[in-house]
Design a protein around this motif. Structure first.
Motif, PDB file in Angstrom:
ATOM      1  N   GLY A 174      38.612  47.811  45.023  1.00  0.00           N
ATOM      2  CA  GLY A 174      38.599  46.431  44.575  1.00  0.00           C
ATOM      3  C   GLY A 174      39.020  46.294  43.123  1.00  0.00           C
ATOM      4  N   ARG A 175      39.493  45.106  42.777  1.00  0.00           N
ATOM      5  CA  ARG A 175      39.914  44.836  41.401  1.00  0.00           C
ATOM      6  C   ARG A 175      38.748  44.984  40.428  1.00  0.00           C
ATOM      7  NH1 ARG A 175      42.669  39.789  41.954  1.00  0.00           N
ATOM      8  NH2 ARG A 175      44.437  41.036  42.675  1.00  0.00           N
ATOM      9  N   ALA A 176      37.541  44.611  40.855  1.00  0.00           N
ATOM     10  CA  ALA A 176      36.367  44.761  39.984  1.00  0.00           C
ATOM     11  C   ALA A 176      36.125  46.229  39.656  1.00  0.00           C
ATOM     12  CB  ALA A 176      35.140  44.157  40.659  1.00  0.00           C
ATOM     13  N   GLU A 177      36.428  47.116  40.598  1.00  0.00           N
ATOM     14  CA  GLU A 177      36.227  48.555  40.351  1.00  0.00           C
ATOM     15  C   GLU A 177      37.219  49.096  39.334  1.00  0.00           C
ATOM     16  OE1 GLU A 177      34.896  50.936  44.096  1.00  0.00           O
ATOM     17  OE2 GLU A 177      36.099  49.252  44.834  1.00  0.00           O
ATOM     18  N   THR A 178      38.455  48.613  39.372  1.00  0.00           N
ATOM     19  CA  THR A 178      39.421  49.111  38.387  1.00  0.00           C
ATOM     20  C   THR A 178      39.037  48.651  36.987  1.00  0.00           C
ATOM     21  OG1 THR A 178      40.956  47.226  38.635  1.00  0.00           O
ATOM     22  CG2 THR A 178      41.264  49.115  40.113  1.00  0.00           C
ATOM     23  N   ARG A 179      38.529  47.432  36.872  1.00  0.00           N
ATOM     24  CA  ARG A 179      38.079  46.955  35.558  1.00  0.00           C
ATOM     25  C   ARG A 179      36.864  47.758  35.087  1.00  0.00           C
ATOM     26  NH1 ARG A 179      40.190  42.966  33.056  1.00  0.00           N
ATOM     27  NH2 ARG A 179      41.704  41.579  34.068  1.00  0.00           N
ATOM     28  N   ALA A 180      35.948  48.038  36.015  1.00  0.00           N
ATOM     29  CA  ALA A 180      34.773  48.822  35.645  1.00  0.00           C
ATOM     30  C   ALA A 180      35.167  50.239  35.247  1.00  0.00           C
ATOM     31  CB  ALA A 180      33.784  48.848  36.810  1.00  0.00           C
ATOM     32  N   ALA A 181      36.167  50.802  35.922  1.00  0.00           N
ATOM     33  CA  ALA A 181      36.626  52.142  35.577  1.00  0.00           C
ATOM     34  C   ALA A 181      37.229  52.159  34.176  1.00  0.00           C
ATOM     35  CB  ALA A 181      37.645  52.626  36.607  1.00  0.00           C
ATOM     36  N   CYS A 182      38.031  51.150  33.855  1.00  0.00           N
ATOM     37  CA  CYS A 182      38.609  51.070  32.510  1.00  0.00           C
ATOM     38  C   CYS A 182      37.501  50.975  31.457  1.00  0.00           C
ATOM     39  CB  CYS A 182      39.546  49.869  32.404  1.00  0.00           C
ATOM     40  SG  CYS A 182      41.132  50.062  33.264  1.00  0.00           S
ATOM     41  N   ALA A 183      36.498  50.146  31.726  1.00  0.00           N
ATOM     42  CA  ALA A 183      35.399  50.004  30.774  1.00  0.00           C
ATOM     43  C   ALA A 183      34.660  51.324  30.592  1.00  0.00           C
ATOM     44  CB  ALA A 183      34.438  48.912  31.247  1.00  0.00           C
ATOM     45  N   ALA A 184      34.431  52.039  31.688  1.00  0.00           N
ATOM     46  CA  ALA A 184      33.713  53.308  31.609  1.00  0.00           C
ATOM     47  C   ALA A 184      34.497  54.350  30.823  1.00  0.00           C
ATOM     48  CB  ALA A 184      33.418  53.818  33.020  1.00  0.00           C
ATOM     49  N   LEU A 185      35.821  54.271  30.876  1.00  0.00           N
ATOM     50  CA  LEU A 185      36.680  55.243  30.189  1.00  0.00           C
ATOM     51  C   LEU A 185      37.072  54.782  28.792  1.00  0.00           C
ATOM     52  CD1 LEU A 185      39.007  56.142  33.200  1.00  0.00           C
ATOM     53  CD2 LEU A 185      37.207  57.587  32.221  1.00  0.00           C
ATOM     54  N   GLY A 186      36.609  53.608  28.383  1.00  0.00           N
ATOM     55  CA  GLY A 186      36.950  53.102  27.057  1.00  0.00           C
ATOM     56  C   GLY A 186      38.366  52.607  26.940  1.00  0.00           C
ATOM     57  N   LEU A 187      38.962  52.214  28.051  1.00  0.00           N
ATOM     58  CA  LEU A 187      40.337  51.715  28.055  1.00  0.00           C
ATOM     59  C   LEU A 187      40.326  50.194  27.988  1.00  0.00           C
ATOM     60  CD1 LEU A 187      41.788  53.992  30.893  1.00  0.00           C
ATOM     61  CD2 LEU A 187      41.906  54.362  28.412  1.00  0.00           C
ATOM     62  N   VAL A 188      41.243  49.641  27.222  1.00  0.00           N
ATOM     63  CA  VAL A 188      41.332  48.186  27.075  1.00  0.00           C
ATOM     64  C   VAL A 188      42.603  47.712  27.781  1.00  0.00           C
ATOM     65  CG1 VAL A 188      41.447  46.241  25.479  1.00  0.00           C
ATOM     66  CG2 VAL A 188      40.138  48.297  24.858  1.00  0.00           C
ATOM     67  N   PRO A 189      42.461  47.117  28.976  1.00  0.00           N
ATOM     68  CA  PRO A 189      43.653  46.690  29.711  1.00  0.00           C
ATOM     69  C   PRO A 189      44.234  45.399  29.133  1.00  0.00           C
ATOM     70  CG  PRO A 189      41.687  46.127  30.942  1.00  0.00           C
ATOM     71  CD  PRO A 189      41.221  46.898  29.739  1.00  0.00           C
ATOM     72  N   TRP A 190      45.491  45.184  29.464  1.00  0.00           N
ATOM     73  CA  TRP A 190      46.182  43.957  29.077  1.00  0.00           C
ATOM     74  C   TRP A 190      46.114  42.980  30.240  1.00  0.00           C
ATOM     75  CZ3 TRP A 190      51.436  42.670  30.964  1.00  0.00           C
ATOM     76  CH2 TRP A 190      51.919  41.471  30.418  1.00  0.00           C
ATOM     77  N   ASP A 191      45.773  41.732  29.967  1.00  0.00           N
ATOM     78  CA  ASP A 191      45.726  40.687  30.985  1.00  0.00           C
ATOM     79  C   ASP A 191      47.004  39.866  30.921  1.00  0.00           C
ATOM     80  OD1 ASP A 191      43.193  41.257  32.099  1.00  0.00           O
ATOM     81  OD2 ASP A 191      42.214  40.304  30.382  1.00  0.00           O
ATOM     82  N   ASP A 192      47.846  40.037  31.909  1.00  0.00           N
ATOM     83  CA  ASP A 192      49.117  39.315  31.980  1.00  0.00           C
ATOM     84  C   ASP A 192      48.835  37.836  32.222  1.00  0.00           C
ATOM     85  OD1 ASP A 192      51.603  38.273  32.522  1.00  0.00           O
ATOM     86  OD2 ASP A 192      52.208  39.881  33.893  1.00  0.00           O
ATOM     87  N   PRO A 193      49.263  36.949  31.329  1.00  0.00           N
ATOM     88  CA  PRO A 193      49.003  35.515  31.545  1.00  0.00           C
ATOM     89  C   PRO A 193      49.655  34.969  32.796  1.00  0.00           C
ATOM     90  CG  PRO A 193      50.487  35.867  29.672  1.00  0.00           C
ATOM     91  CD  PRO A 193      49.944  37.204  30.052  1.00  0.00           C
ATOM     92  N   HIS A 194      50.704  35.613  33.295  1.00  0.00           N
ATOM     93  CA  HIS A 194      51.338  35.156  34.527  1.00  0.00           C
ATOM     94  C   HIS A 194      50.367  35.243  35.707  1.00  0.00           C
ATOM     95  CE1 HIS A 194      55.782  35.762  33.115  1.00  0.00           C
ATOM     96  NE2 HIS A 194      55.236  34.654  32.681  1.00  0.00           N
ATOM     97  N   ASN A 195      49.407  36.185  35.615  1.00  0.00           N
ATOM     98  CA  ASN A 195      48.474  36.366  36.731  1.00  0.00           C
ATOM     99  C   ASN A 195      47.507  35.196  36.879  1.00  0.00           C
ATOM    100  OD1 ASN A 195      49.565  38.826  37.443  1.00  0.00           O
ATOM    101  ND2 ASN A 195      48.153  40.007  36.175  1.00  0.00           N
ATOM    102  N   SER A 196      47.400  34.354  35.867  1.00  0.00           N
ATOM    103  CA  SER A 196      46.518  33.189  35.958  1.00  0.00           C
ATOM    104  C   SER A 196      47.287  31.878  35.804  1.00  0.00           C
ATOM    105  CB  SER A 196      45.418  33.267  34.895  1.00  0.00           C
ATOM    106  OG  SER A 196      45.974  33.386  33.593  1.00  0.00           O
ATOM    107  N   ASP A 197      48.605  31.955  35.851  1.00  0.00           N
ATOM    108  CA  ASP A 197      49.441  30.767  35.707  1.00  0.00           C
ATOM    109  C   ASP A 197      49.503  30.028  37.038  1.00  0.00           C
ATOM    110  OD1 ASP A 197      51.400  28.863  35.330  1.00  0.00           O
ATOM    111  OD2 ASP A 197      52.767  30.206  34.269  1.00  0.00           O
ATOM    112  N   PRO A 198      48.989  28.790  37.124  1.00  0.00           N
ATOM    113  CA  PRO A 198      48.984  28.078  38.400  1.00  0.00           C
ATOM    114  C   PRO A 198      50.370  27.709  38.914  1.00  0.00           C
ATOM    115  CG  PRO A 198      48.265  26.633  36.615  1.00  0.00           C
ATOM    116  CD  PRO A 198      48.361  28.015  36.038  1.00  0.00           C
ATOM    117  N   ALA A 199      51.400  27.960  38.129  1.00  0.00           N
ATOM    118  CA  ALA A 199      52.751  27.706  38.617  1.00  0.00           C
ATOM    119  C   ALA A 199      53.124  28.668  39.743  1.00  0.00           C
ATOM    120  CB  ALA A 199      53.760  27.831  37.473  1.00  0.00           C
TER     121      ALA A 199
END
Length: 353
Positions: A174-199
């Motif tokens: 799940g997507r929540a698991e990948t975010r949790a894995a990044c947090a556990a490893l001290g990685l800061v992911p980039w959030d693509d604004p296109h992924n939340s663009d209602p267009a």
């Protein structure tokens, strides 16, 4: 020693299984945008690959569509080198001028760049970070667009990309698991604004539709949608095998396809035969629609002397006696043709019946 975070362990196990299924010894390349999904995948691959006797690298694609995209791609590449991945590439692509909407054009440019990188490095596979949530979104989009079983099967765990296996190890993560894995490893992911663009339709599915479904039906709906894709994919595989056999048996000695053999097929198999034949003729797969296949099917099952059906790629298919044949479509002319009073169309018109 601190215990390993469960999301990190789950992703490493998924990667280990994916690598174990590869038949060649070349490096694996992770396609990484810097988002949580692909970043967690890249970190897991950097850990698992050397312990599995493999080398692993990374490719990040800069689409040039957002301010600062070049710097982000360079930052991902620097992180990959520090994580021990090699080879590492940051590739700039040109999206403008490609067919389709912005999403389709960017996807086409990205996969072309990934395929070229795989060839340059003799990669045994390309790994992408598509998750269970991505699969659920894909199934919902397919339903909304009236797709058949091929669309409802979602994204395959493995497919060919210009001669290189493209593998999606995280389709059960799940997507929540990948975010949790990044947090556990001290990685800061980039959030693509296109992924939340209602267009974008997928963004609306992600931000509006799926949360409503989860609230109404529970979190298991994501697993159920992904499971539906897997079940439909298994059925598709059987139908495709039947269609391959039927296509061979329907080939006419004088070329084309024998309409008698086609007419005897179940509709689900006949549609696949016609689709495969259209691809053989040179019709781009992405351009072939349900409308085109319905017109081809009518030449077999509802033959009333109608004229040719036109296919993308400058082709037309017509019926001659007991067979379907194809030929290059005539170039359009500039002359004006007045339709007859009966309502028939000019010869140059596209006819789909």
């Amino acid at each position: 020693m601190a215990p390993l975070a469960p999301p990190v362990a789950a992703i490493r196990i998924a990667v280990r299984r994916a690598l174990a299924d590869l038949s060649t010894d070349g490096p694996v390349l992770v396609a990484c945008s810097g988002g949580a999904d692909s970043l967690a995948l890249a970190a897991a691959t950097a850990f698992v690959a050397p312990r599995s006797g493999r080398t692993a690298g990374l490719v990040t694609v800069d689409h040039g569509l957002q301010s600062g995209s070049r710097h982000r791609a360079e930052a991902v590449a620097r992180w990959a080198e520090q994580a021990g991945l090699a080879p590492v590439e940051a590739v700039r692509v040109e999206v403008a001028g490609r067919p389709g909407g912005p999403e389709a054009a960017a996807r086409d440019a990205r996969y072309q760049a990934l395929a070229e990188a795989a060839r340059r490095h003799g990669a045994s596979a390309l790994l992408t970070g598509h998750t269970r949530d991505d699969q659920a979104e894909t199934v919902l989009l397919a339903l909304a667009r009236g797709a058949g079983p091929r669309g409802l099967a979602g994204m395959p765990a493995r497919r060919d990309l210009a001669g290189t296996p493209l593998v999606r190890p995280l389709l059960e993560i799940g997507r929540a698991e990948t975010r949790a894995a990044c947090a556990a490893l001290g990685l800061v992911p980039w959030d693509d604004p296109h992924n939340s663009d209602p267009a974008y339709a997928r963004s609306r599915i992600r931000g509006d539709v799926l949360p409503v479904l989860v609230r109404a039906l529970g979190p298991g709906v994501l697993d159920n949608l992904a499971r539906t894709a897997a079940l439909v994919a298994a059925d598709n595989a059987v139908l495709d095998e039947l269609a391959d056999t039927a296509l061979s048996q329907a080939r006419h000695p004088d070329g084309g396809l024998a309409t008698g053999a086609l007419a005897d097929l179940a509709p689900a198999v006949r549609g696949r035969v016609l689709r495969a034949w259209a691809h053989e003729l040179g019709t781009p797969p992405a351009a072939l629609s349900h409308r085109h296949l319905t017109a081809l099917d009518a030449l077999v099952t509802a033959w009333r002397g109608q004229r040719a059906s036109y296919l993308p790629g400058g082709l037309r298919v017509l019926r001659r006696g007991d067979r379907l044949v194809s030929e290059a479509a005539p170039a359009p002319t500039c002359r004006t043709t007045v339709p007859q009073a009966t309502g028939t169309t000019p010869d140059e018109a596209v006819v789909d019946r």
